[in-house]
Write a protein that holds these residues in place. Structure first.
Motif, short mmCIF file in Angstrom:
data_model
loop_
_atom_site.label_atom_id
_atom_site.label_comp_id
_atom_site.label_asym_id
_atom_site.label_seq_id
_atom_site.Cartn_x
_atom_site.Cartn_y
_atom_site.Cartn_z
N GLN A 39 -25.27 -46.93 17.87
CA GLN A 39 -26.47 -46.18 17.46
C GLN A 39 -27.03 -46.71 16.13
OE1 GLN A 39 -27.86 -43.69 19.30
NE2 GLN A 39 -26.29 -43.97 20.88
N GLU A 40 -26.22 -47.51 15.42
CA GLU A 40 -26.60 -48.03 14.10
C GLU A 40 -26.95 -46.91 13.13
OE1 GLU A 40 -29.67 -50.92 14.78
OE2 GLU A 40 -28.24 -52.47 15.35
N ASN A 41 -26.22 -45.82 13.26
CA ASN A 41 -26.44 -44.65 12.40
C ASN A 41 -25.17 -43.80 12.42
OD1 ASN A 41 -27.80 -42.58 10.84
ND2 ASN A 41 -27.98 -41.43 12.74
N CYS A 42 -24.83 -43.24 11.24
CA CYS A 42 -23.66 -42.38 11.15
C CYS A 42 -24.09 -41.02 10.62
CB CYS A 42 -22.62 -43.00 10.22
SG CYS A 42 -21.19 -41.94 9.91
N TYR A 43 -23.82 -39.96 11.38
CA TYR A 43 -24.06 -38.60 10.89
C TYR A 43 -22.87 -38.19 10.03
CZ TYR A 43 -28.00 -37.99 14.10
OH TYR A 43 -29.20 -38.12 14.75
N LEU A 44 -23.17 -37.65 8.86
CA LEU A 44 -22.11 -37.23 7.93
C LEU A 44 -22.18 -35.71 7.76
CD1 LEU A 44 -19.86 -38.03 5.93
CD2 LEU A 44 -21.63 -38.29 4.19
N VAL A 45 -21.09 -35.03 8.13
CA VAL A 45 -21.02 -33.58 8.02
C VAL A 45 -19.87 -33.20 7.09
CG1 VAL A 45 -22.06 -33.20 10.29
CG2 VAL A 45 -19.58 -33.43 10.10
N GLU A 46 -19.63 -31.88 6.98
CA GLU A 46 -18.63 -31.44 6.01
C GLU A 46 -17.28 -31.15 6.62
OE1 GLU A 46 -18.05 -27.94 2.67
OE2 GLU A 46 -20.06 -28.43 3.36
N GLY A 47 -17.24 -30.49 7.79
CA GLY A 47 -15.97 -29.98 8.29
C GLY A 47 -15.53 -30.50 9.65
N TYR A 48 -14.27 -30.21 9.97
CA TYR A 48 -13.67 -30.64 11.24
C TYR A 48 -14.45 -30.08 12.43
CZ TYR A 48 -9.63 -31.40 8.12
OH TYR A 48 -8.80 -31.79 7.10
N ILE A 65 -23.32 -35.90 20.78
CA ILE A 65 -23.53 -36.76 19.62
C ILE A 65 -22.16 -37.18 19.09
CG2 ILE A 65 -24.48 -36.90 17.28
CD1 ILE A 65 -26.45 -34.65 18.24
N GLU A 66 -21.81 -38.45 19.30
CA GLU A 66 -20.47 -38.91 18.96
C GLU A 66 -20.41 -39.72 17.67
OE1 GLU A 66 -18.96 -40.99 22.35
OE2 GLU A 66 -18.63 -39.14 23.50
N ASN A 67 -21.56 -40.15 17.17
CA ASN A 67 -21.57 -40.98 15.94
C ASN A 67 -21.57 -40.09 14.70
OD1 ASN A 67 -24.18 -40.26 16.92
ND2 ASN A 67 -25.15 -41.69 15.51
N VAL A 68 -20.50 -39.29 14.57
CA VAL A 68 -20.42 -38.31 13.49
C VAL A 68 -19.03 -38.31 12.87
CG1 VAL A 68 -19.92 -36.49 15.18
CG2 VAL A 68 -20.70 -35.87 12.89
N VAL A 69 -18.98 -38.19 11.53
CA VAL A 69 -17.71 -38.10 10.80
C VAL A 69 -17.84 -37.01 9.75
CG1 VAL A 69 -17.15 -40.53 11.13
CG2 VAL A 69 -18.39 -39.84 9.08
N PHE A 74 -19.51 -50.08 9.74
CA PHE A 74 -20.03 -49.92 11.10
C PHE A 74 -21.55 -49.75 11.18
CE2 PHE A 74 -15.64 -48.41 11.01
CZ PHE A 74 -15.09 -49.18 12.02
N ALA A 75 -22.19 -49.31 10.11
CA ALA A 75 -23.64 -49.11 10.16
C ALA A 75 -24.22 -49.14 8.76
CB ALA A 75 -23.98 -47.78 10.83
N ASP A 76 -25.52 -49.46 8.67
CA ASP A 76 -26.23 -49.46 7.38
C ASP A 76 -26.98 -48.15 7.16
OD1 ASP A 76 -25.43 -52.05 6.67
OD2 ASP A 76 -27.05 -52.93 7.85
N GLN A 77 -27.02 -47.31 8.19
CA GLN A 77 -27.79 -46.06 8.12
C GLN A 77 -26.85 -44.87 8.17
OE1 GLN A 77 -31.45 -45.37 8.29
NE2 GLN A 77 -30.61 -43.38 7.73
N VAL A 78 -27.02 -43.92 7.24
CA VAL A 78 -26.25 -42.68 7.28
C VAL A 78 -27.22 -41.51 7.18
CG1 VAL A 78 -25.85 -42.67 4.78
CG2 VAL A 78 -24.31 -41.39 6.26
N THR A 79 -26.99 -40.49 8.01
CA THR A 79 -27.81 -39.28 7.98
C THR A 79 -26.92 -38.11 7.60
OG1 THR A 79 -29.24 -40.16 9.73
CG2 THR A 79 -29.37 -37.79 9.30
N VAL A 80 -27.19 -37.52 6.44
CA VAL A 80 -26.37 -36.42 5.94
C VAL A 80 -26.91 -35.11 6.50
CG1 VAL A 80 -25.38 -35.34 3.90
CG2 VAL A 80 -26.04 -37.75 3.83
N LEU A 81 -26.03 -34.32 7.10
CA LEU A 81 -26.42 -33.02 7.66
C LEU A 81 -25.98 -31.91 6.69
CD1 LEU A 81 -25.50 -33.48 11.44
CD2 LEU A 81 -27.53 -34.22 10.20
#
Length: 645
Positions: free
Chosen positions: A262-271, A282-286, A304-311
């Motif tokens: 997806q060339e993008n990583c979603y960044l969240v807070e919790g498990y 949506i599997e590209n999430v850590v 793995f990617a140059d793009q990160v989207t913070v949620l």
């Protein structure tokens, strides 16, 4: 016990540098090589080169280099034997053992393996607990209430820790694990007042398995399900020899392929946010697991990617408190976007509330770049308060200054000026001030570090390299580079190879640099048998210092585009087009440096002789030596076309 040579050879035959490195970083083809941002140090522009033809990697930024085995060793922080095991597992090669490790190496390896095995046992134990009466009524019912399916529970190795003091401890001891290993793995605790009293770390909680990038369990997060104010909501594994929190992101093992695709990583807070997003497709999430972002975690995303989207959860106060994370991501060379959920919602609750399709649509429609996100966050406050608007402008400028790419900085500066309704030139002026200040701080820090390094060497009595020593090393390095790249090339019809010519010219010389002398000796030994060693021979020699130096010398950062010749009919001379001349000049440059060194030594002896009032005959001899050397230098300079006034 060690790994047999047969297994090692099988791994070396099967392994492929592109496949191995591709498991960790996103690769892009440019010319004959593949390129990526280096996984070993923070960088913004790719300088990490992979040569499929030579089966080697080389970073032109930090200098790391090697073959697929060395890559795994460096990245995973493991030894040669463990790296072979890792690659054998990847390629489905059966591992055969043989005795060849020292007792100390064997002990260290066994302890590390024991920790992995103990953590895998704990993972299985917690997972199986979900099938017990207690596990079903508490743990499994909680997961079902969250909407977690059996598939996703299995995918993330979710489990339950029974409510008791020593369920895992007793089960582990019965399975043959020592209390010491369970302690080192962070699975049990030792009572301070009674060292003999040990008990389970995780009790009466649902468990979330934390995996490393290869999928091995390395730790756990555990959530309490009761409303006990005396207990923290979450407890996590401590730092262990296999688990370093600052380098780990929850869900990265399950997400790495999707992030790359997806060339993008979603960044969240919790498990639970991670698991819920997988349920929404949506599997590209850590997750950072509630901790502040670290440089190690940012590097992990960058692999793995140059793009990160913070949620962000729908909590304006909480968002403002965590904005520093955006600057860290920008400084790490990532393109940053942000999504804010409605007030009182988080990724987990909102995905369950609106369903998969609506949730995915929300992410796409509400994703904003960091400039628009920051300005919108403070829109109401700055509308009626000029001071707050000025502070926001400074904050935005500070964020833009973190971006390494000057073109991107300019684009975002223009956008920010429009959104904040100020002159673009004013914003650029402030941005330049910030960049100059940052540059000065970096130069000062580098200067302090260099001075400290010299001071430490002098304190320890180590020799600080002189300019002549440095110059000689460079010239020797150049000689070895030519031998490695073109040693077997023929210079004439009579079979004179470049290696034979160069080695005969330096037959009486000993190189100043030990590593270059080692390589030179190997070339000389091969020449006695009428052979020339290949690059592959040095890479697989087993000496990590030689391997790194050889890869450094054969790796080139830039390639001449074939379009110069094919399209524009522009012909560019290369060193290999006339190896006779290239080799000849290399020999002359080396000899010139040696002559200069000898002249300098003669000059010093003259000064000392005059100071000590030595006899005139000795001084005259030194003068004759000096002028004879000077004459040789002049002759060499003529050949090289060097004119000195």
């Amino acid at each position: 016990m060690g790994i047999s040579k047969i297994t090692t050879d099988k791994v070396k035959e099967r392994m492929d540098i592109e496949e191995v490195v591709g498991d960790y970083v996103s690769l892009k083809k440019k010319g004959q090589n593949l390129w990526a941002c280096c996984p070993f140090h923070g960088e913004k522009t790719p300088s990490f080169s992979i040569s499929p033809a030579k089966q080697i990697y080389k970073c032109f930024g930090c200098g790391k280099a090697g073959d697929p085995i060395q890559f795994v060793m460096d990245l995973e922080g493991i030894g040669f034997q463990e790296a072979i095991r890792h690659l054998a597992q990847k390629y489905g090669i059966e591992v055969e053992e043989e005795e060849n490790r020292t007792p100390e190496q064997d002990l260290a390896f066994k302890e590390r393996e024991s920790l992995y095995i103990a953590l895998s046992f704990a993972r299985d134990f917690f997972v199986k607990n979900l099938q017990t009466a207690e596990g079903k009524s508490i743990g499994l019912s909680y997961f079902k209430e969250r909407g977690f399916t059996p598939t996703v529970i299995e995918k993330f190795d979710l489990g339950y820790a029974l409510d008791g003091w020593d369920h895992l401890l007793e089960a582990g001891k019965k399975a043959g694990f020592s209390e010491d290993i369970l302690l080192k793995a962070g699975l049990i605790l030792q009572k301070e007042s009674d060292p003999n009293r040990k008990y389970d770390r995780f009790r009466g909680r649902v468990t979330f398995t934390i995996h490393n990038i290869s999928g091995k369990p390395i730790g756990f997060g555990a959530r309490i399900l009761t409303k006990d104010k005396n207990q923290p909501k979450y407890i996590n594994s401590p730092e262990t020899p296999v688990y370093h929190k600052s380098d780990v992101l929850y869900g990265m093992y399950q997400a790495k392929k999707a992030i790359r695709d997806q060339e993008n990583c979603y960044l969240v807070e919790g498990y639970t946010d991670v698991v819920s997003m997988h349920l929404s497709g949506i599997e590209n999430v850590v997750a950072s697991s509630g901790t502040s972002l670290t440089e190690g975690q940012i590097k992990l995303i960058k692999r793995f990617a140059d793009q990160v989207t913070v949620l962000y959860d729908g909590d304006p106060a909480g968002i403002k408190a965590s904005l520093r994370g955006i600057d860290l991501l920008l400084e790490g060379g990532l393109n940053v976007k942000a999504v804010v959920f409605p007030e009182g919602e988080d990724p987990d609750s909102y995905s369950r509330k609106v369903g998969t399709e609506a949730f995915q649509s929300y992410l796409k429609e509400h994703s904003k770049n960091f400039i628009g996100f920051k300005i919108e966050l403070y829109q109401d406050e700055i509308a009626s308060d000029p001071i707050k608007k000025a502070n926001l402008i400074k904050e935005v400028v500070q964020s833009i200054s973190k971006i390494p790419d000057p073109i991107l900085r300019s684009v975002f500066a223009k956008e920010a000026a429009q959104l904040l309704e100020i002159g673009e030139e004013i914003l650029h002026t402030e941005l330049n001030k910030s960049l100059i200040k940052k540059q000065r701080e970096e130069v000062k820090r580098e200067q302090v570090e260099q001075e400290a390094e010299v001071a430490v060497k002098e304190l320890l009595g180590e020799e600080v390299a002189t300019s002549f020593q440095d110059i000689l090393r460079i010239q020797e390095k150049e000689m070895i580079r030519l031998l490695l790249n073109y040693g077997a090339e023929q210079l004439d019809d009579e079979g004179l190879s470049l290696s034979k010519y160069l080695l005969e010219e330096v037959a009486e010389l000993e190189f100043f640099s030990p590593i270059h002398q080692k390589i030179l000796t190997i070339f000389r030994d091969f020449l006695k048998e009428g052979k020339t060693p290949t690059v592959d021979y040095f890479v697989k020699l087993g000496d990590p210092n030689i391997q790194k130096e050889v890869i450094d010398l054969i790796s080139t950062r830039h390639e001449v585009s074939p379009h110069w010749h094919d399209k524009h009919q522009i012909f560019i001379n290369s060193e290999e087009s006339d190896l006779s001349q290239t080799g000849f000049k290399s020999i002359l440059r080396l000899k010139r440096r040696l002559v200069q060194k000898m002249m300098e030594e003669a000059k010093e002896k003259l000064k000392q002789g005059e100071k000590d009032h030595s006899d005139e005959k000795k001084i005259q001899e030194l003068q004759e030596i000096y002028f004879a050397l000077k004459k040789v230098q002049v002759e060499i300079d003529k050949e090289l076309g060097i004119v000195i006034g």
